[in-house]
Enzyme design. Sequence first.
Site, PDB file in Angstrom:
ATOM      1  N   SER A  93      36.874  50.733  39.160  1.00 36.49           N
ATOM      2  CA  SER A  93      37.320  51.092  40.553  1.00 36.49           C
ATOM      3  C   SER A  93      36.248  51.433  41.273  1.00 36.49           C
ATOM      4  O   SER A  93      35.314  50.972  41.482  1.00 36.49           O
ATOM      5  CB  SER A  93      38.481  51.922  40.178  1.00 36.49           C
ATOM      6  N   ASP A 194      46.804  43.771  38.958  1.00 38.72           N
ATOM      7  CA  ASP A 194      46.195  44.979  39.156  1.00 38.72           C
ATOM      8  C   ASP A 194      47.047  45.610  40.244  1.00 38.72           C
ATOM      9  O   ASP A 194      47.063  45.192  41.524  1.00 38.72           O
ATOM     10  CB  ASP A 194      44.836  45.039  39.466  1.00 38.72           C
ATOM     11  N   HIS A 224      45.176  48.221  36.129  1.00 39.41           N
ATOM     12  CA  HIS A 224      43.961  48.729  36.687  1.00 39.41           C
ATOM     13  C   HIS A 224      42.704  49.373  35.689  1.00 39.41           C
ATOM     14  O   HIS A 224      42.050  48.921  35.703  1.00 39.41           O
ATOM     15  CB  HIS A 224      44.295  49.417  38.047  1.00 39.41           C
TER      16      HIS A 224
END
Length: 253
Positions: A93, A194, A224
């Site tokens: 991320s 996601d 995610h």
Amino acid sequence: MPLLPGSEPMFHEGGRTGVLLCHGFTGSPQSLRPWARHLAEQGLTVSLPLLPGHGTRWQDLQHTGWQDWYATADRELRLLAERCDRVFVAGLSMGGALALRLAARHGDTVSGVVVVNPGMTMKPLDSLALPVLRHLKASTRGIVSDIAKEGVVESGYQRVPLHAAYSLRNFFTLVRGELPQVTQPLLVLHSRVDHVVPPSDSAIVLNKVSSTDVTETVLESSYHVATLDHDAERVFADSCGFITRLTTRKIST
């Protein structure tokens, strides 16, 4: 301030190949610890730092910004480079964005990049509202634990501090502009579904970097936080294979 369970940083002294792992926004090293342990078991030197403002309470993150998070990642990369012959950067991320900026700015010091669901944008309405909204309210609902695997929980904040989110927005803009400076071999792993970072963010990375050695892996069964989800073993295996291929090629040449 006590740390959240599992939020402790990790360092493992292994061989002459090092890997820096960067966790995500409002998350902690807990989300990457199984990955870090797997890499360590392969004989690699592994650094998994706790980024400033993370791992305690969300109010602590409110007083930090991207410069703080990047400075920690930059420092850890430099320390690894002093110990190792080759260094790889990796992240989940926001950690993926940190890894890409490290690659863009450090050139040949970085031998390769691995990113999992890398963040590059914010939702348009959130992005437009943040400059004003951050002065009207302190936080909004959290984004941790987007995981398909039943019973698995990510250690992180249940609230997102808006001043820090505004800084993250600015960081994403900065990193998108620097992607053409990324020339190292690149492995991008992204989930088909996601709820935090859209797959289009991975497409931005793939389309804008200057790397010629690029591998894309689509994770079919994870959300995610893929490093704790059904596809975790795929992430571990693909990243190890990527690193092994590049280090073997380097030695043979």
